[in-house]
Motif scaffolding. Sequence first.
Motif, PDB file in Angstrom:
ATOM      1  N   ILE A  56       0.560  -0.947   0.344  1.00  0.00           N
ATOM      2  CA  ILE A  56       0.250  -0.104   0.066  1.00  0.00           C
ATOM      3  C   ILE A  56       0.984   0.978   0.124  1.00  0.00           C
ATOM      4  O   ILE A  56       1.064   2.099  -0.879  1.00  0.00           O
ATOM      5  CB  ILE A  56      -1.172   0.012   1.283  1.00  0.00           C
ATOM      6  N   GLN A  57       1.919   1.294   0.917  1.00  0.00           N
ATOM      7  CA  GLN A  57       2.939   2.571   0.420  1.00  0.00           C
ATOM      8  C   GLN A  57       3.509   2.938   0.107  1.00  0.00           C
ATOM      9  O   GLN A  57       3.717   3.989  -0.308  1.00  0.00           O
ATOM     10  CB  GLN A  57       4.085   1.617   1.601  1.00  0.00           C
ATOM     11  N   LYS A  58       4.138   1.226  -1.545  1.00  0.00           N
ATOM     12  CA  LYS A  58       4.108   2.105  -2.313  1.00  0.00           C
ATOM     13  C   LYS A  58       3.612   2.083  -3.140  1.00  0.00           C
ATOM     14  O   LYS A  58       3.791   3.662  -4.192  1.00  0.00           O
ATOM     15  CB  LYS A  58       4.803  -0.113  -2.685  1.00  0.00           C
ATOM     16  N   ALA A  59       2.895   2.469  -3.194  1.00  0.00           N
ATOM     17  CA  ALA A  59       2.036   2.691  -4.390  1.00  0.00           C
ATOM     18  C   ALA A  59       1.300   3.595  -4.102  1.00  0.00           C
ATOM     19  O   ALA A  59       0.787   5.145  -4.894  1.00  0.00           O
ATOM     20  CB  ALA A  59       0.161   2.113  -4.521  1.00  0.00           C
ATOM     21  N   LYS A  60       1.290   4.417  -2.601  1.00  0.00           N
ATOM     22  CA  LYS A  60       0.661   5.680  -2.396  1.00  0.00           C
ATOM     23  C   LYS A  60       1.862   6.250  -2.576  1.00  0.00           C
ATOM     24  O   LYS A  60       2.145   7.324  -3.146  1.00  0.00           O
ATOM     25  CB  LYS A  60       0.730   6.003  -0.933  1.00  0.00           C
ATOM     26  N   LEU A  61       2.922   6.380  -2.649  1.00  0.00           N
ATOM     27  CA  LEU A  61       4.323   6.971  -2.689  1.00  0.00           C
ATOM     28  C   LEU A  61       4.513   7.061  -4.336  1.00  0.00           C
ATOM     29  O   LEU A  61       4.506   8.477  -4.443  1.00  0.00           O
ATOM     30  CB  LEU A  61       5.771   6.180  -2.031  1.00  0.00           C
ATOM     31  N   LEU A  62       3.917   6.208  -5.008  1.00  0.00           N
ATOM     32  CA  LEU A  62       4.915   6.014  -6.837  1.00  0.00           C
ATOM     33  C   LEU A  62       3.041   7.238  -7.355  1.00  0.00           C
ATOM     34  O   LEU A  62       3.638   7.555  -8.005  1.00  0.00           O
ATOM     35  CB  LEU A  62       4.622   5.127  -7.112  1.00  0.00           C
ATOM     36  N   PHE A  63       1.802   7.103  -6.269  1.00  0.00           N
ATOM     37  CA  PHE A  63       1.251   7.926  -7.101  1.00  0.00           C
ATOM     38  C   PHE A  63       1.771   9.391  -6.868  1.00  0.00           C
ATOM     39  O   PHE A  63       1.742  10.339  -7.746  1.00  0.00           O
ATOM     40  CB  PHE A  63       0.203   7.817  -6.658  1.00  0.00           C
ATOM     41  N   LYS A  64       1.741   9.508  -5.376  1.00  0.00           N
ATOM     42  CA  LYS A  64       2.065  10.895  -4.890  1.00  0.00           C
ATOM     43  C   LYS A  64       3.719  11.287  -5.506  1.00  0.00           C
ATOM     44  O   LYS A  64       3.240  12.910  -6.403  1.00  0.00           O
ATOM     45  CB  LYS A  64       2.611  10.593  -3.555  1.00  0.00           C
ATOM     46  N   GLU A  65       3.975  11.212  -5.628  1.00  0.00           N
ATOM     47  CA  GLU A  65       5.848  11.294  -6.143  1.00  0.00           C
ATOM     48  C   GLU A  65       4.977  11.937  -8.796  1.00  0.00           C
ATOM     49  O   GLU A  65       5.562  12.828  -8.351  1.00  0.00           O
ATOM     50  CB  GLU A  65       7.089   9.969  -6.408  1.00  0.00           C
ATOM     51  N   SER A  66       4.710  10.838  -8.497  1.00  0.00           N
ATOM     52  CA  SER A  66       4.092  10.809 -10.126  1.00  0.00           C
ATOM     53  C   SER A  66       3.348  11.881 -10.756  1.00  0.00           C
ATOM     54  O   SER A  66       3.583  13.000 -11.045  1.00  0.00           O
ATOM     55  CB  SER A  66       2.952   9.808 -10.506  1.00  0.00           C
ATOM     56  N   MET A  67       2.088  12.652  -9.582  1.00  0.00           N
ATOM     57  CA  MET A  67       1.322  13.606  -9.912  1.00  0.00           C
ATOM     58  C   MET A  67       1.991  14.503  -9.456  1.00  0.00           C
ATOM     59  O   MET A  67       2.156  15.912 -10.456  1.00  0.00           O
ATOM     60  CB  MET A  67       0.089  13.631  -8.647  1.00  0.00           C
ATOM     61  N   GLU A  68       2.942  14.635  -8.646  1.00  0.00           N
ATOM     62  CA  GLU A  68       3.984  15.888  -8.311  1.00  0.00           C
ATOM     63  C   GLU A  68       5.089  16.403  -8.929  1.00  0.00           C
ATOM     64  O   GLU A  68       5.112  17.616  -9.616  1.00  0.00           O
ATOM     65  CB  GLU A  68       5.177  15.742  -6.950  1.00  0.00           C
ATOM     66  N   LYS A  69       5.590  14.812 -10.512  1.00  0.00           N
ATOM     67  CA  LYS A  69       6.123  15.053 -11.166  1.00  0.00           C
ATOM     68  C   LYS A  69       5.247  16.040 -12.638  1.00  0.00           C
ATOM     69  O   LYS A  69       6.096  16.893 -13.267  1.00  0.00           O
ATOM     70  CB  LYS A  69       6.978  13.902 -11.438  1.00  0.00           C
TER      71      LYS A  69
END
Length: 464
Positions: A56-69
């Motif tokens: 869960i934390q992996k997916a959350k982090l990837l979406f957060k970073e991708s949205m910011e990027k």
Amino acid sequence: MDKYTDLIHQTFDFPTDEFKVENNELYFNGIPLMDIINKYGTPLKLTYLPKISSQIQKAKLLFKESMEKLDYKGSYTYCYCTKSSHFSFVLDEALKNDIHIETSSGYDMQIVRALYNKGKISKDTYIVCNGFKRERYKHWLSELINEGFKNCMPILDNLDEIEYYKEHVTEKCKVGMRLASDEEPKFEFYTSRLGIRYNDVIELYETKIKDDPKFELKMLHYFINTGIKDTSYYWSELSRFVHKYCELKKVCPELDTIDIGGGFPIKTSIQADYNYRYMIEEILRTIKRICKEENVEEPNIFTEFGIFTVGESGATIYSILDHKLQNDKELWYMIDGSFITNLPDAWALNQRWPLLSVNHWDKEYRKIQLGGITCDSQDYYNSEMHSFQVFLPKIPKDQPLYIGFFHTGAYQESLSGYGGIKHCLIPAPQHVIIDRDENGELVDWQFAPEQTSEAMMKILGYEV
């Protein structure tokens, strides 16, 4: 002599983050599997709870970073599909990570109540209610809405479903719509049996939702059976869906969310072969591009990950009962269980999982077929994702050989009928849970013992 350890090291970049070998014995996420086998025996199902949270934390982090990027303006919400595994220990672990729930059955509503009563969720938790709904399902979810579960959201699956809520829901109610996607070109049918036809979406909103102050259409749900894959079919369906979202958004200002169903895959081989970050960024780019073309604000995104959440937390461990040479060329290793009853996707979908020997890594390997102990000719496993055959160590004289199927944590218990009657009356294996305490030390306990003959006789109606 060609040893099993040589084969694995030559075939894969081994060890990996989750697999290593010490003293010729396999460790899974740091768990010394031979210690578990010596304590509990086989066959056994194993669930390693920390893996659920890390996924869960992996997916959350990837979406957060991708949205910011990508400067994506919408928010991200992670939902867990309860149908992947309804066990309380799975939900308890998942809900430690500030997530929400997607359901598919009326009985899920009773799980929601149990979780609320235990303080695991609140009345603010999103309950995304999918599926074709019998009256019991609609009744129970309506009760939750009327009791103040303000984010319990029925996702309309047919044109008449909204009529029930008009009659029975008394509070302000958020609703969504599932759109009926086209199936994969090789599929037997053209269009999914579930969801609202694309051509009916606008009319359904304008005739049955728009002028009713009690209802607010907030979400469009997108689902295709293949899951999130980098194929022309996936991108074509996603683009069609986002265009329909934009069309509906222009007449329905309160619509602000899309739910991307289907989910991420898990590793079916020892080595990772899926680029999660790339797929997330491409999904976001596709949505941004189409919304910009249509002059529509970017939507919030929900995902509902089931297999991704719980699949890699599971393992199924067997011992080899004996070996048999058939037709002078087919060497069979017979397991102390059944693929049909314990891992039904191996039989129904030809599903493959990482398969490794637990012990005897220093022994010579051989090509084998694995056989289950039911009487069914389909109860076998004889190929891996990376090869069309299975290799395992030779069985030393008077020493047991143990093998593990990994990433089996999703669907297998529910599909095989947990606690029920199995083909040839093969008992359900015991289930062992493994966690880590506050000091990071492994702790284990038996969630359920192997099914007893008395339990079977009771189900079958015999006097015990």
